[in-house]
Design a protein around this motif. Structure first.
Motif, PDB file in Angstrom:
ATOM      1  N   UNK A  65       0.855  -1.191   0.000  1.00 19.13           N
ATOM      2  CA  UNK A  65       0.000   0.000   0.000  1.00 19.13           C
ATOM      3  C   UNK A  65       0.886   1.235   0.000  1.00 19.13           C
ATOM      4  N   UNK A  66       0.368   2.307  -0.590  1.00 21.72           N
ATOM      5  CA  UNK A  66       1.051   3.595  -0.521  1.00 21.72           C
ATOM      6  C   UNK A  66       1.129   3.999   0.944  1.00 21.72           C
ATOM      7  N   UNK A  67       2.262   4.529   1.356  1.00 21.58           N
ATOM      8  CA  UNK A  67       2.465   4.882   2.761  1.00 21.58           C
ATOM      9  C   UNK A  67       1.947   6.272   3.116  1.00 21.58           C
ATOM     10  N   UNK A  68       1.505   7.031   2.105  1.00 19.84           N
ATOM     11  CA  UNK A  68       1.018   8.383   2.371  1.00 19.84           C
ATOM     12  C   UNK A  68      -0.380   8.342   2.964  1.00 19.84           C
ATOM     13  N   UNK A  69      -0.553   9.027   4.088  1.00 22.99           N
ATOM     14  CA  UNK A  69      -1.836   9.041   4.792  1.00 22.99           C
ATOM     15  C   UNK A  69      -2.933   9.590   3.884  1.00 22.99           C
ATOM     16  N   UNK A  98      -5.181   5.259  -0.831  1.00 21.84           N
ATOM     17  CA  UNK A  98      -5.555   3.845  -0.785  1.00 21.84           C
ATOM     18  C   UNK A  98      -4.931   3.040  -1.913  1.00 21.84           C
ATOM     19  N   UNK A  99      -3.924   3.571  -2.584  1.00 23.58           N
ATOM     20  CA  UNK A  99      -3.317   2.894  -3.725  1.00 23.58           C
ATOM     21  C   UNK A  99      -2.609   1.610  -3.283  1.00 23.58           C
ATOM     22  N   UNK A 100      -2.813   0.528  -4.046  1.00 22.84           N
ATOM     23  CA  UNK A 100      -2.115  -0.742  -3.811  1.00 22.84           C
ATOM     24  C   UNK A 100      -1.494  -1.179  -5.123  1.00 22.84           C
ATOM     25  N   UNK A 101      -0.327  -1.786  -5.033  1.00 20.65           N
ATOM     26  CA  UNK A 101       0.343  -2.315  -6.210  1.00 20.65           C
ATOM     27  C   UNK A 101       1.570  -3.105  -5.805  1.00 20.65           C
ATOM     28  N   UNK A 102       2.257  -3.670  -6.812  1.00 19.52           N
ATOM     29  CA  UNK A 102       3.490  -4.382  -6.508  1.00 19.52           C
ATOM     30  C   UNK A 102       4.571  -3.363  -6.167  1.00 19.52           C
ATOM     31  N   UNK A 103       5.658  -3.852  -5.591  1.00 23.01           N
ATOM     32  CA  UNK A 103       6.696  -2.985  -5.025  1.00 23.01           C
ATOM     33  C   UNK A 103       7.121  -1.835  -5.945  1.00 23.01           C
ATOM     34  N   UNK A 141       4.568   5.308  -7.675  1.00 20.49           N
ATOM     35  CA  UNK A 141       3.358   6.023  -7.275  1.00 20.49           C
ATOM     36  C   UNK A 141       3.659   7.014  -6.145  1.00 20.49           C
ATOM     37  N   UNK A 142       4.403   6.572  -5.131  1.00 23.51           N
ATOM     38  CA  UNK A 142       4.673   7.414  -3.963  1.00 23.51           C
ATOM     39  C   UNK A 142       5.397   8.703  -4.329  1.00 23.51           C
ATOM     40  N   UNK A 177       1.332  12.943  -0.955  1.00 22.95           N
ATOM     41  CA  UNK A 177       2.697  13.050  -0.427  1.00 22.95           C
ATOM     42  C   UNK A 177       2.874  14.403   0.276  1.00 22.95           C
ATOM     43  N   UNK A 178       3.783  14.437   1.212  1.00 24.51           N
ATOM     44  CA  UNK A 178       4.045  15.654   1.979  1.00 24.51           C
ATOM     45  C   UNK A 178       5.161  16.434   1.285  1.00 24.51           C
TER      46      UNK A 178
END
Length: 177
Positions: free
Chosen positions: A86-90, A93-98, A104-105, A111-112
């Motif tokens: 999952x994307x780590x940005x609060x 909800x994006x999910x994908x392979x590594x 994406x991030x 992103x901040x």
């Protein structure tokens, strides 16, 4: 009711369970879930572990064609290149392979970033609102620390190439490169 992971056996009744599943069940009630035996003593089921050890199991990750053995399955899942992250940005909800998630991030709207005016952290998707309503109207030059009203004088005060600017430190920095 599926393939048993880390099989354990209840000594008195010989019912077999996954170690995790029976421990979870026993936390609620101290009885065998099958026969309701009350005297519970658990031991590893070594013969079943050996028997299952060479079973081939299809990886559950979509896109992966590998079929690791039972004994290597958990290790494979951890390293599988098709494992979903999952994307780590609060708020995202994006999910994908590594690799997809890494890319994406970098461009995620959640992103901040640092506000280029007040230097406070802001979500990328909120920057426009922040800069119009929440951001201080004062800007501090990071080189000479001069405070000025945002937008009016900054472009004249500083430029990255050092041309036609009032900030002496910006000029010195540029010409000393």
């Amino acid at each position: 009711f599926n393939l048993v992971w880390e099989p354990v056996e209840i000594e008195n009744c010989s019912h077999i369970f996954c170690k995790y599943c029976i421990n979870k069940s026993l936390m609620e009630r101290k009885i065998c879930p099958v026969c309701r035996q009350t005297s519970i003593k658990i031991k590893p089921c070594i013969s079943l572990s050996r028997c299952c050890g060479e079973f081939k199991i299809k990886c559950k990750n979509i896109g992966c064609k590998e079929t690791p053995s039972y004994s290597n399955y958990m290790e494979h899942l951890e390293k599988c290149k098709f494992k979903k992250y999952m994307c780590l940005n609060e708020g995202c909800n994006y999910k994908g392979i590594r690799e997809e998630v890494k890319n994406h991030c970098l461009n995620c709207e959640f992103r901040i970033i640092d506000c280029k005016y007040c230097h406070n952290p802001v979500k990328f998707c909120d920057f426009e609102k922040h800069s119009k309503t929440e951001c201080t109207q004062e800007y501090t030059c990071q080189l000479c620390h001069l405070k000025m009203e945002r937008g009016k004088f900054f472009t004249k005060h500083y430029s990255k190439n050092g041309d036609n600017v009032e900030c002496l430190k910006a000029q010195v920095k540029y010409y000393n490169l």
